[in-house]
Design a protein around this motif. Structure first.
Motif, PDB file in Angstrom:
ATOM      1  N   ILE A 141       9.121 -27.046   7.502  1.00  0.00           N
ATOM      2  CA  ILE A 141       8.783 -27.342   6.100  1.00  0.00           C
ATOM      3  C   ILE A 141      10.032 -27.246   5.232  1.00  0.00           C
ATOM      4  O   ILE A 141      10.254 -28.085   4.355  1.00  0.00           O
ATOM      5  N   ARG A 142      10.869 -26.251   5.474  1.00  0.00           N
ATOM      6  CA  ARG A 142      12.145 -26.181   4.752  1.00  0.00           C
ATOM      7  C   ARG A 142      12.989 -27.427   5.044  1.00  0.00           C
ATOM      8  O   ARG A 142      13.650 -27.965   4.153  1.00  0.00           O
ATOM      9  N   GLY A 143      12.969 -27.880   6.299  1.00  0.00           N
ATOM     10  CA  GLY A 143      13.710 -29.086   6.652  1.00  0.00           C
ATOM     11  C   GLY A 143      13.206 -30.305   5.907  1.00  0.00           C
ATOM     12  O   GLY A 143      13.995 -31.153   5.484  1.00  0.00           O
ATOM     13  N   ALA A 144      11.894 -30.411   5.755  1.00  0.00           N
ATOM     14  CA  ALA A 144      11.325 -31.529   5.001  1.00  0.00           C
ATOM     15  C   ALA A 144      11.753 -31.481   3.541  1.00  0.00           C
ATOM     16  O   ALA A 144      12.128 -32.507   2.947  1.00  0.00           O
ATOM     17  N   LEU A 145      11.715 -30.293   2.956  1.00  0.00           N
ATOM     18  CA  LEU A 145      12.120 -30.161   1.550  1.00  0.00           C
ATOM     19  C   LEU A 145      13.618 -30.425   1.387  1.00  0.00           C
ATOM     20  O   LEU A 145      14.050 -30.954   0.355  1.00  0.00           O
ATOM     21  N   ALA A 146      14.402 -30.074   2.388  1.00  0.00           N
ATOM     22  CA  ALA A 146      15.836 -30.369   2.327  1.00  0.00           C
ATOM     23  C   ALA A 146      16.076 -31.868   2.261  1.00  0.00           C
ATOM     24  O   ALA A 146      16.944 -32.345   1.510  1.00  0.00           O
ATOM     25  N   LEU A 147      15.307 -32.641   3.034  1.00  0.00           N
ATOM     26  CA  LEU A 147      15.414 -34.096   2.969  1.00  0.00           C
ATOM     27  C   LEU A 147      15.048 -34.609   1.585  1.00  0.00           C
ATOM     28  O   LEU A 147      15.774 -35.419   0.991  1.00  0.00           O
ATOM     29  N   VAL A 148      13.936 -34.148   1.064  1.00  0.00           N
ATOM     30  CA  VAL A 148      13.414 -34.659  -0.213  1.00  0.00           C
ATOM     31  C   VAL A 148      14.329 -34.293  -1.383  1.00  0.00           C
ATOM     32  O   VAL A 148      14.533 -35.094  -2.309  1.00  0.00           O
ATOM     33  N   LEU A 149      14.884 -33.086  -1.347  1.00  0.00           N
ATOM     34  CA  LEU A 149      15.666 -32.575  -2.482  1.00  0.00           C
ATOM     35  C   LEU A 149      17.174 -32.629  -2.261  1.00  0.00           C
ATOM     36  O   LEU A 149      17.934 -32.134  -3.092  1.00  0.00           O
ATOM     37  N   ASP A 150      17.599 -33.234  -1.139  1.00  0.00           N
ATOM     38  CA  ASP A 150      19.029 -33.318  -0.823  1.00  0.00           C
ATOM     39  C   ASP A 150      19.689 -31.935  -0.793  1.00  0.00           C
ATOM     40  O   ASP A 150      20.775 -31.726  -1.354  1.00  0.00           O
ATOM     41  N   LEU A 151      19.054 -30.984  -0.111  1.00  0.00           N
ATOM     42  CA  LEU A 151      19.565 -29.625  -0.048  1.00  0.00           C
ATOM     43  C   LEU A 151      20.500 -29.440   1.142  1.00  0.00           C
ATOM     44  O   LEU A 151      20.321 -30.062   2.193  1.00  0.00           O
ATOM     45  N   THR A 152      21.464 -28.563   0.984  1.00  0.00           N
ATOM     46  CA  THR A 152      22.286 -28.139   2.116  1.00  0.00           C
ATOM     47  C   THR A 152      21.464 -27.187   2.984  1.00  0.00           C
ATOM     48  O   THR A 152      20.458 -26.615   2.533  1.00  0.00           O
ATOM     49  N   PRO A 153      21.870 -26.967   4.232  1.00  0.00           N
ATOM     50  CA  PRO A 153      21.161 -25.977   5.056  1.00  0.00           C
ATOM     51  C   PRO A 153      21.124 -24.597   4.398  1.00  0.00           C
ATOM     52  O   PRO A 153      20.109 -23.898   4.464  1.00  0.00           O
ATOM     53  N   ARG A 159      16.379 -32.944  12.812  1.00  0.00           N
ATOM     54  CA  ARG A 159      15.264 -33.519  13.575  1.00  0.00           C
ATOM     55  C   ARG A 159      14.011 -33.651  12.711  1.00  0.00           C
ATOM     56  O   ARG A 159      13.230 -34.591  12.880  1.00  0.00           O
ATOM     57  N   THR A 160      13.824 -32.720  11.774  1.00  0.00           N
ATOM     58  CA  THR A 160      12.679 -32.831  10.866  1.00  0.00           C
ATOM     59  C   THR A 160      12.821 -34.047   9.971  1.00  0.00           C
ATOM     60  O   THR A 160      11.858 -34.806   9.771  1.00  0.00           O
ATOM     61  N   ALA A 161      14.006 -34.256   9.424  1.00  0.00           N
ATOM     62  CA  ALA A 161      14.236 -35.409   8.550  1.00  0.00           C
ATOM     63  C   ALA A 161      14.020 -36.711   9.301  1.00  0.00           C
ATOM     64  O   ALA A 161      13.387 -37.646   8.778  1.00  0.00           O
ATOM     65  N   ALA A 162      14.514 -36.794  10.522  1.00  0.00           N
ATOM     66  CA  ALA A 162      14.334 -38.012  11.317  1.00  0.00           C
ATOM     67  C   ALA A 162      12.851 -38.270  11.584  1.00  0.00           C
ATOM     68  O   ALA A 162      12.374 -39.410  11.517  1.00  0.00           O
ATOM     69  N   ALA A 163      12.102 -37.207  11.876  1.00  0.00           N
ATOM     70  CA  ALA A 163      10.665 -37.358  12.130  1.00  0.00           C
ATOM     71  C   ALA A 163       9.935 -37.801  10.877  1.00  0.00           C
ATOM     72  O   ALA A 163       9.049 -38.668  10.937  1.00  0.00           O
ATOM     73  N   LEU A 164      10.276 -37.222   9.726  1.00  0.00           N
ATOM     74  CA  LEU A 164       9.600 -37.609   8.481  1.00  0.00           C
ATOM     75  C   LEU A 164       9.869 -39.066   8.135  1.00  0.00           C
ATOM     76  O   LEU A 164       8.950 -39.788   7.728  1.00  0.00           O
ATOM     77  N   ARG A 165      11.099 -39.509   8.299  1.00  0.00           N
ATOM     78  CA  ARG A 165      11.401 -40.911   8.012  1.00  0.00           C
ATOM     79  C   ARG A 165      10.606 -41.828   8.945  1.00  0.00           C
ATOM     80  O   ARG A 165      10.002 -42.817   8.498  1.00  0.00           O
ATOM     81  N   ARG A 166      10.619 -41.503  10.230  1.00  0.00           N
ATOM     82  CA  ARG A 166       9.919 -42.333  11.218  1.00  0.00           C
ATOM     83  C   ARG A 166       8.416 -42.368  10.953  1.00  0.00           C
ATOM     84  O   ARG A 166       7.787 -43.438  10.943  1.00  0.00           O
ATOM     85  N   LEU A 167       7.825 -41.210  10.736  1.00  0.00           N
ATOM     86  CA  LEU A 167       6.379 -41.135  10.567  1.00  0.00           C
ATOM     87  C   LEU A 167       5.934 -41.698   9.224  1.00  0.00           C
ATOM     88  O   LEU A 167       4.843 -42.268   9.113  1.00  0.00           O
ATOM     89  N   THR A 168       6.772 -41.568   8.202  1.00  0.00           N
ATOM     90  CA  THR A 168       6.443 -42.150   6.903  1.00  0.00           C
ATOM     91  C   THR A 168       6.409 -43.665   6.990  1.00  0.00           C
ATOM     92  O   THR A 168       5.520 -44.315   6.424  1.00  0.00           O
ATOM     93  N   ASP A 169       7.362 -44.250   7.691  1.00  0.00           N
ATOM     94  CA  ASP A 169       7.343 -45.707   7.887  1.00  0.00           C
ATOM     95  C   ASP A 169       6.147 -46.136   8.733  1.00  0.00           C
ATOM     96  O   ASP A 169       5.505 -47.155   8.461  1.00  0.00           O
TER      97      ASP A 169
END
Length: 214
Positions: free
Chosen positions: A164-176, A138-148
């Motif tokens: 914040i960990r969720g956002a960094l996971a999106l940016v760095l392609d991290l596993t949970p 849900r964090t990744a979806a929000a960041l993509r939406r709000l960034t656009d």
């Protein structure tokens, strides 16, 4: 001679701030619980507020500790905005039936549920709650939406360690599992940028910067 016209690169700059500490002497689980923040550290608020952009869009989660921290930052720097958009998708992880109790108490109430959770705390959800993997999604979806939606702007988000960990996971392609290893302290700043070029790309400016280190 051929003149090539270059389109300026659009960058959306995210300023991710973890809220001020929550008074929690009994170490109770308070992910989605609406606990108050202790914003009494004026030096921390002033130092953090001094480095934030004046024309940013501000976001908070629906939780009180997020909004209180934003208000503390505004009070220390009159250049900053004094209103924020509440974004539910950036809230902390919901621990369901475990909210307001300790992990020890949770294990005493239901040893099987606790054992199942701890076999993989990144992907397994507490009873009635959500997994950290779900927080990431849900964090990744929000960041993509709000960034656009706010391309090219500075966005200050006063949120939570989990988001914040969720956002960094999106940016760095991290596993949970890898994202859960990241340390995110109260009053800390994490900086990420989205570069709107081609399919888009992310970069990390800093993680868990604390007062006195930036």
């Amino acid at each position: 001679m051929t003149v090539v016209s270059l389109t300026p690169l659009t960058v959306t700059r995210w300023w991710l701030i973890r809220h001020a500490p929550v008074h929690n002497p009994d170490n109770l689980i308070c992910g989605a619980s609406d606990r108050e923040a202790d914003t009494g550290n004026r030096a921390a608020a002033a130092a953090l507020a001094a480095g934030l952009p004046a024309d940013a869009l501000w976001l908070t989660s629906p939780l009180r500790r997020s909004r209180q921290t934003a208000q503390a930052l505004w009070s220390r720097n009159p250049r900053l905005a004094d209103t924020a958009v509440v974004e539910p998708a950036l809230a902390e992880q919901d621990f369901g039936e475990w909210e307001g109790i300790s992990h020890d108490t949770a294990a005493l109430r239901d040893a099987e549920a606790a054992a199942r959770f701890w076999r993989n705390p990144a992907r397994n959800a507490p009873p009635g709650g959500e997994s950290f993997a779900t927080v990431m999604e849900r964090t990744a979806a929000a960041l993509r939406r709000l960034t656009d939606l706010h391309a090219g702007r500075d966005v200050v988000a006063v949120i939570h360690a989990g988001s914040i960990r969720g956002a960094l996971a999106l940016v760095l392609d991290l596993t949970p599992e890898a994202a859960l290893r990241l340390r995110i302290d109260p009053w800390s700043l994490t900086r990420i940028d989205h570069h709107h070029t081609g399919t888009g790309s992310w970069s990390v400016g800093g993680v868990n910067w604390r007062v006195g280190t930036f």
